[in-house]
Design a protein around this motif. Structure first.
Motif, PDB file in Angstrom:
ATOM      1  N   THR A  16     -46.641  58.385 -41.656  1.00 38.86           N
ATOM      2  CA  THR A  16     -45.835  59.437 -41.582  1.00 38.86           C
ATOM      3  C   THR A  16     -45.453  60.557 -40.522  1.00 38.86           C
ATOM      4  OG1 THR A  16     -48.342  60.274 -40.829  1.00 38.86           O
ATOM      5  CG2 THR A  16     -47.725  60.046 -43.351  1.00 38.86           C
ATOM      6  N   GLU A  45     -55.073  59.507 -44.690  1.00 33.69           N
ATOM      7  CA  GLU A  45     -54.817  59.234 -45.465  1.00 33.69           C
ATOM      8  C   GLU A  45     -54.059  61.087 -46.889  1.00 33.69           C
ATOM      9  OE1 GLU A  45     -57.230  57.572 -49.543  1.00 33.69           O
ATOM     10  OE2 GLU A  45     -58.156  58.091 -48.090  1.00 33.69           O
ATOM     11  N   THR A  46     -54.329  61.463 -46.475  1.00 31.99           N
ATOM     12  CA  THR A  46     -53.663  62.964 -47.142  1.00 31.99           C
ATOM     13  C   THR A  46     -52.071  62.826 -47.454  1.00 31.99           C
ATOM     14  OG1 THR A  46     -55.616  64.137 -47.520  1.00 31.99           O
ATOM     15  CG2 THR A  46     -52.935  65.197 -48.283  1.00 31.99           C
ATOM     16  N   ARG A  49     -50.768  59.153 -48.769  1.00 29.32           N
ATOM     17  CA  ARG A  49     -50.219  59.813 -50.628  1.00 29.32           C
ATOM     18  C   ARG A  49     -49.009  60.222 -50.351  1.00 29.32           C
ATOM     19  NH1 ARG A  49     -53.372  56.140 -52.668  1.00 29.32           N
ATOM     20  NH2 ARG A  49     -55.063  55.106 -51.478  1.00 29.32           N
ATOM     21  N   GLU A  50     -48.948  61.315 -49.678  1.00 30.85           N
ATOM     22  CA  GLU A  50     -47.757  62.359 -49.834  1.00 30.85           C
ATOM     23  C   GLU A  50     -46.621  61.801 -49.933  1.00 30.85           C
ATOM     24  OE1 GLU A  50     -48.616  65.886 -47.468  1.00 30.85           O
ATOM     25  OE2 GLU A  50     -50.387  66.473 -48.733  1.00 30.85           O
ATOM     26  N   GLU A  52     -46.490  58.648 -49.747  1.00 35.24           N
ATOM     27  CA  GLU A  52     -45.652  57.036 -51.012  1.00 35.24           C
ATOM     28  C   GLU A  52     -45.668  58.365 -52.374  1.00 35.24           C
ATOM     29  OE1 GLU A  52     -48.476  54.684 -53.951  1.00 35.24           O
ATOM     30  OE2 GLU A  52     -49.547  56.678 -53.429  1.00 35.24           O
ATOM     31  N   ALA A  53     -45.769  59.196 -52.810  1.00 30.63           N
ATOM     32  CA  ALA A  53     -45.667  60.274 -53.615  1.00 30.63           C
ATOM     33  C   ALA A  53     -43.963  60.501 -54.144  1.00 30.63           C
ATOM     34  CB  ALA A  53     -46.445  61.406 -54.528  1.00 30.63           C
ATOM     35  N   GLU A  64     -45.084  52.013 -57.352  1.00 31.19           N
ATOM     36  CA  GLU A  64     -46.676  52.406 -56.373  1.00 31.19           C
ATOM     37  C   GLU A  64     -46.792  51.815 -55.363  1.00 31.19           C
ATOM     38  OE1 GLU A  64     -50.542  51.240 -57.533  1.00 31.19           O
ATOM     39  OE2 GLU A  64     -50.099  49.630 -57.232  1.00 31.19           O
ATOM     40  N   ILE A  67     -51.696  52.041 -49.477  1.00 30.61           N
ATOM     41  CA  ILE A  67     -51.722  52.883 -48.299  1.00 30.61           C
ATOM     42  C   ILE A  67     -52.952  52.243 -47.503  1.00 30.61           C
ATOM     43  CG2 ILE A  67     -53.091  55.046 -47.552  1.00 30.61           C
ATOM     44  CD1 ILE A  67     -50.558  55.020 -48.869  1.00 30.61           C
TER      45      ILE A  67
END
Length: 421
Positions: A16, A45-46, A49-50, A52-53, A64, A67
């Protein structure tokens, strides 16, 4: 690398951050899930996942991306990540603060590793503490897989391989020239520079690492004929123009000398290398080289002196996590030219190598370099007699990296120097 099956081919650790996002973006653009089992690693983690999206939305092939959550200060979580992957590709710096537990976890798991560090004090520490352990574990710990130091290190390897193949002998000297470039600077890069000079102000080993041109060579081999980094304007006889010191030379030259040593001195023990910035011929070139030299000297002095170093960190440098915009990355570029001079039975020769890109050198192009280094490790595309250790791009991966960089859009060329071109 361990022969044990792993869930993932590559984990981008620090995905990130500015550099980590660019590496993940490059890998998902260049490859499909059929080519690469990729995971994103970090502590939030948040945000993971952002990311990844975002990547899944941009890449139709990727439905997909796993993570992996961990912490650079939590060895247990790092062990789990290292044991799950073939390669840990890390962008988390300053490495002096956050890199050692990741290296330890990779060696413990027999997992290959690559990073972006230019913190040679920390690289020296990893060599002295862990090289033998990495050899025994079969783990390739490959430092400096970005703009520090792939163009200089791999460029030198390509020039020397060409010289040996074509002329039967290596070049006795190599000159690396930062010919042109444009790009932004991130907070992470500047934080690494601050850590390097802060360590040198208090640690005698770090000071010695900066002073000794052979400080990254194996223990017992840390001396030689090379006088080291250029510090003054110089009229370069090979190019016929004035050059100034390169701010990257302190890293790149030591990495190149380590490559030569690790490979068993195929370029000879009398081999010399020097990196500089070409300015131009005549009085104008001399004046320009003098001005650049003064600027580099002021910057170095500012970082070496504690109060000014802290002032630069607080009030001038961007914060860690900040970096160039997408527009700045895509409008950047660089060219590094490598000239090697040798003498064959038929007479002297000069070999030319060139590595360049149409992306910001420190981020857009660096993301490609690091990502492709990780791919070489994951796919066992290695041209090296070394199966483990604390290595360099040239000694730990070698020529296959050039092929991957070309496919990723970088210019990578080598041949006999055409002085009229």
């Amino acid at each position: 690398m361990s022969t044990i099956d792993r869930t993932h081919d590559i984990v981008v650790w620090g995905a990130t951050g500015v550099a980590g996002r660019l590496v993940a973006d490059h890998l998902t653009e260049q490859y499909t899930p059929d080519d690469l089992s990729l995971a994103l690693g970090g502590r939030d983690e948040t945000r993971l996942r952002e990311l990844e999206a975002t990547l899944v939305r941009q890449r139709s092939d990727w439905e997909e991306i796993p993570i992996l959550v961990g912490d650079a200060t939590d060895r247990e979580s790092l062990d789990a990540i290292a044991e799950a992957t073939r390669v840990v590709c890390t962008t988390v710096g300053p490495y002096t603060k956050y890199g050692t537990p990741v290296v330890e976890a990779c060696i413990s798991a027999g997992t290959d590793y690559c990073d972006l560090t230019g913190e040679i004090n920390w690289v020296r520490e990893m060599i002295d503490r862990y090289h033998d352990d990495a050899v025994n574990a079969g783990a390739r710990i490959v430092h400096s897989c970005g703009f520090d130091s792939i163009p200089a290190d791999l460029g030198t390897k390509l020039v020397q391989s060409f010289a040996i193949d074509e002329f039967g002998t290596p070049c006795e000297l190599v000159r690396i020239y930062l010919e042109d470039g444009r790009g932004g600077v991130s907070g992470g890069t500047m934080a690494s520079a601050v850590e390097l000079f802060r360590a040198a102000s208090t640690d005698p080993v770090a000071r010695q690492t900066l002073r000794n041109p052979y400080s990254l060579a194996p223990p017992g081999e840390r001396d030689g004929v090379d006088p080291g980094t250029q510090s003054l304007p110089r009229n370069d006889a090979l190019r016929g123009e004035w050059t100034a010191p390169s701010p990257m030379a302190v890293v790149n030259e030591r990495v190149i000398r380590r490559s030569n040593a690790l490979l068993g001195y195929p370029w000879g023990r009398e081999f010399e290398c020097r990196e500089s910035v070409p300015i131009g011929p005549g009085l104008v070139g001399m004046a320009g080289a003098s001005a650049v030299t003064a600027g580099v000297g002021l910057a170095t002095a500012g970082l070496a002196f504690g109060p000014t170093r802290e002032a630069l960190r607080r009030f001038v440098f961007p914060d860690p996590g900040e970096g160039p915009t997408r527009e700045e990355i895509e409008s950047g570029y660089f060219t590094v030219r490598v000239l090697g001079r040798g003498t064959a039975p038929d007479g002297p020769f000069v070999v030319e190598g060139r590595i360049g890109a149409d992306r910001d050198p420190g981020y857009g192009a660096t993301a490609k370099m690091l990502g492709e280094a990780a791919m070489c490790l994951a796919c066992e595309e290695i041209d090296s007699p070394l199966e483990g250790g604390v290595l360099t791009p040239a000694s730990g991966i070698g020529d296959p990296l050039a092929d991957r960089l070309r496919r990723a859009g970088l210019v990578v060329e080598v041949g006999e120097w055409d002085r009229t071109a």
